[in-house]
Design an enzyme around this catalytic site. Structure first.
Site, mmCIF file in Angstrom:
data_model
loop_
_atom_site.group_PDB
_atom_site.id
_atom_site.type_symbol
_atom_site.label_atom_id
_atom_site.label_comp_id
_atom_site.label_asym_id
_atom_site.label_seq_id
_atom_site.Cartn_x
_atom_site.Cartn_y
_atom_site.Cartn_z
ATOM 1 N N SER A 14 -11.756 86.362 60.027
ATOM 2 C CA SER A 14 -12.817 86.581 59.608
ATOM 3 C C SER A 14 -12.865 87.029 58.067
ATOM 4 C CB SER A 14 -13.354 87.976 60.216
ATOM 5 O OG SER A 14 -13.550 87.796 61.642
ATOM 6 N N THR A 41 -8.393 86.803 65.311
ATOM 7 C CA THR A 41 -8.658 87.619 66.487
ATOM 8 C C THR A 41 -9.898 87.792 66.826
ATOM 9 O OG1 THR A 41 -6.563 89.054 65.761
ATOM 10 C CG2 THR A 41 -8.151 89.934 67.088
ATOM 11 N N LYS A 50 -14.263 89.186 74.229
ATOM 12 C CA LYS A 50 -14.647 90.502 74.849
ATOM 13 C C LYS A 50 -15.857 90.890 75.188
ATOM 14 C CE LYS A 50 -15.852 93.834 72.467
ATOM 15 N NZ LYS A 50 -15.127 94.446 71.683
ATOM 16 N N GLY A 176 -6.089 105.214 75.180
ATOM 17 C CA GLY A 176 -7.547 105.740 75.239
ATOM 18 C C GLY A 176 -8.176 105.269 73.907
ATOM 19 N N ILE A 179 -9.743 99.306 72.786
ATOM 20 C CA ILE A 179 -9.619 98.357 73.686
ATOM 21 C C ILE A 179 -9.319 98.905 75.110
ATOM 22 C CG2 ILE A 179 -7.862 96.694 74.192
ATOM 23 C CD1 ILE A 179 -7.531 96.133 71.473
ATOM 24 N N THR A 311 -13.983 93.568 62.161
ATOM 25 C CA THR A 311 -14.263 92.406 61.665
ATOM 26 C C THR A 311 -15.209 92.477 60.296
ATOM 27 O OG1 THR A 311 -13.642 91.361 63.824
ATOM 28 C CG2 THR A 311 -15.466 90.274 62.221
ATOM 29 N N HIS A 436 -43.081 104.022 71.035
ATOM 30 C CA HIS A 436 -43.096 104.558 72.260
ATOM 31 C C HIS A 436 -43.525 103.486 73.457
ATOM 32 C CE1 HIS A 436 -43.282 107.784 75.087
ATOM 33 N NE2 HIS A 436 -44.615 107.415 75.521
#
Ligand code: NDP
Length: 459
Positions: A14, A41, A50, A176, A179, A311, A436
Site C-alpha cells: 500500500s 499484505t 480477510k 488476542g 488477527i 494500511t 431516526h
C-alpha cells in the site's frame, strides 16, 4: 551527479505503490521492486481477503436473523470452501492486475524481483543488476512474528489461511490481537471448531476496557472456545495433527494451529547496513516525521517503520513523502488520531482517540456512554448489546475519543472520525439532528455524562 532514477521504491504494498504512483505523477522517474505479488499484505494476504472471509462467515448468523423476521426456512446451507476460494483468487488476481496497471500507466518501471540496498543511492536486484537512484524509499512492510516456542514452525500464520486447500476441522488460534479475534470469528462462522488461546485476561490489549470486555464475551457467546491466561508451551507433530502442550501442562491435538502473535518490521536482507541506515531498538527502520532515515537519500514508510501499522496510514505516509519530495507540497502525517476497527461478528470493535483508561490517567474528562439492544437483532431474538462512548474534555468541550461496539462499527467510526479530527465539541454533536431510526443516532443523543474523571490534584 546523474542517477538512473529519481526514486527507487522497495516494496509494492500500500505505502510503496502510493508513493511510486504519486511521485511519477509529479514527473519523477520512478522504479519499484516487488519480490512477491503486487499489492502487498493488505491486498493479497490481509485486509481484502480477510474482509471477504468475514462476509462469507457471517452467512449462518444472517440466515438465523432472517428466520427471526419470518423467513422460516432461511438457512445458509453448506459452505463450499472450493467455490469461495475460486472467487477469492479471481478477485485477488483482479486487484493485483489493477495495482500493476496503475503503476504502469503512471510510468513506473516495475521489477518483479527482490531488491536490496548496496549504498545510499544504489540498489541491487536479485538478478544482479545494479540501479542508482537519487532517493530510495523502503516500503517492505512487516512479517508475522512467531513466539519462539519449540515446534512453532508446525503452526500456520494468517497468510497461510488464504492458501488452504480445505478448511481444517479443529483449530487453535494463538493471540488476542486484531488477527486472532478476526480469524477466530471467521473460522467459527465457517463451521470450524475454533479455540482461541490468549495469555491475557481479555483480548485486544490497548483498546478501551469496555470494548475488550464486550468482545471477549462475544467471542465466547458465538461458540469459540475462549481460553484466557493460557498459552502454548510447545508444539509437536502427532500423525496428521499438531499436539499442543500448554503452559499449565495440558495436552491437546488440533488439525491446525494458527499463530496471530503480532508482526515485526521486515528488514531482513534489505542491506540497510550497507548504507548505514539506523534501526530502532525494536528492529524497525528509524525515521523522523518526514519518513526520512538518518541517511538523507533514504526514506521509509509503512509497517517497516512500525509507527501505526495500518494500511491507510502507510498510504498517507507514502503520499506525504511524494508530495514533499517531488510535489513541492511538504506535509507530514499526524499519527496521533487514527481510527481503527476490528472486524468481528456480529459486532465490530471500532475506536478513535482516547480510551477511557487513558482518560482516567489524564483527568478533566466527561464520559458519555450508552448500551442498548439494537432493534434489528432484538426483534430477531438476540440479546446482543451495542456500546457507544464519547470522551469529552471538560475544559475545551472537544470530543477526544469515541469507542463503539456494534454492527458495522467500522463504518460508524469512519464517519465520526471526521468531526473528531476537525476538533468538534460535544455541543457540536448535540446540535446535530439525529437520523431516526438508526444505531448511529445515539452518538448525537447522549445528553448527560455517565461519569467524570477528575483532573489530578496539582502536586
Ligand atoms: P497484535 O499486535 O494486534 O496482537 C498480537 C497478539 O499476540 C497480542 O494479543 C499479544 O499479546 C500476543 N502475543 C505476542 N507475543 C506473544 C507470545 N510470545 N506468546 C503468546 N501471545 C503473544 O498483532 P496481530 O498479529 O493480531 O496483527 C498485526 C498487526 O496487523 C496489528 O497490530 C494491526 O496493526 C494489523 N492488523 C490490522 C487489522 C485491522 O485494521 N482490522 C486486522 C489485522 C491486522 P499481548 O497483548 O499480551 O501482548
Amino acid at each position: 551527479m546523474s542517477f538512473d532514477y529519481d526514486l527507487f521504491v522497495i516494496g509494492g504494498g500500500s505505502g510503496g505503490v502510493r508513493a511510486a504512483r504519486i511521485s511519477a505523477g509529479y514527473g519523477a522517474k520512478v522504479a519499484l521492486a516487488e519480490e512477491s505479488r503486487m499489492g502487498g499484505t493488505c491486498v493479497i494476504r490481509g485486509c481484502v481477503p480477510k474482509k471477504l472471509m468475514v462476509f462469507a462467515s457471517a452467512a449462518p448468523a444472517e440466515a438465523a436473523q432472517a428466520r427471526g423476521f419470518g423467513w422460516e426456512d432461511a438457512t445458509a446451507g453448506n459452505f463450499s470452501w472450493d467455490a469461495f476460494k475460486v472467487r477469492l483468487d479471481a478477485e485477488l488476481n483482479r486487484l493485483e492486475a489493477a495495482y500493476t496497471k496503475g503503476l504502469e500507466v503512471a510510468g513506473v518501471n516495475i521489477f518483479h524481483q527482490r531488491a536490496h540496498i548496496v549504498g545510499p543511492h544504489e540498489v541491487e536486484l536479485a538478478d544482479g543488476m545494479r540501479v542508482s537512484a537519487k532517493h530510495i524509499l523502503i516500503a517492505a512492510g512487516g512479517r508475522p512474528y512467531l513466539p519462539g516456542i519449540p515446534g512453532d514452525d508446525l503452526g500456520m500464520i494468517s497468510d497461510d489461511l488464504f492458501l488452504l486447500d480445505r478448511l481444517p476441522g479443529r483449530v487453535l488460534v494463538v493471540g488476542g490481537g486484531f488477527i486472532a479475534c478476526e480469524f477466530s470469528t471467521i473460522l467459527n462462522g465457517l463451521g470450524v471448531d475454533t479455540t482461541l488461546v490468549y495469555r491475557g485476561d481479555k483480548v485486544l490489549r490497548g483498546f478501551d476496557n469496555d470494548l475488550r470486555e464486550l468482545l471477549t464475551m462475544q467471542l465466547a457467546d458465538s461458540g469459540i472456545h475462549v481460553r484466557l491466561k493460557q498459552n502454548p508451551a510447545r508444539l509437536d507433530k502427532q500423525g496428521d495433527q499438531t499436539r499442543v502442550t500448554f503452559e499449565d501442562g495440558k495436552v491437546e491435538d488440533f488439525d491446525a494451529v494458527i499463530f496471530a502473535t503480532g508482526r515485526a518490521p521486515y528488514t531482513k536482507g534489505l542491506g540497510l547496513e550497507n548504507a548505514g541506515v539506523t534501526l530502532a531498538p525494536n528492529g524497525a527502520v528509524a525515521v523522523d516525521e518526514w519518513s526520512q532515515t538518518n541517511i538523507p537519500s533514504i526514506f521509509a514508510v509503512g509497517d517497516v517503520t512500525d509507527r501505526v501499522n495500518l494500511t491507510p496510514v502507510a498510504i498517507r505516509e507514502g503520499h506525504a513523502f511524494a508530495d514533499t519530495i517531488f510535489g513541492n507540497k511538504p506535509h507530514n502525517l499526524d499519527h496521533g488520531l487514527v481510527a481503527s476497527a476490528v472486524y468481528t461478528r456480529p459486532h465490530e470493535v471500532a475506536s478513535i482517540g482516547m480510551t477511557e483508561d487513558e482518560a482516567i490517567q489524564r483527568g478533566g474528562v466527561e464520559i458519555y456512554d450508552t448500551r442498548f439492544r439494537p432493534m434489528k437483532s432484538l426483534f430477531a431474538g438476540s440479546d446482543a448489546r451495542v456500546m457507544m462512548k464519547l470522551i469529552v474534555d471538560e475544559a475545551t468541550r472537544k470530543v477526544l475519543g469515541c469507542q463503539i461496539f456494534g454492527p458495522e462499527a467500522g463504518e460508524l467510526i469512519q464517519l465520526v472520525a471526521i468531526p473528531i479530527t476537525m476538533g468538534a465539541t460535544k455541543e457540536d454533536f448535540d446540535l446535530t439532528v439525529a437520523v431516526h431510526p438508526t444505531l448511529a443516532e445515539e452518538l448525537v443523543t447522549m445528553r448527560q455524562p455517565s461519569r467524570r474523571h477528575e483532573a489530578p490534584a496539582p502536586a
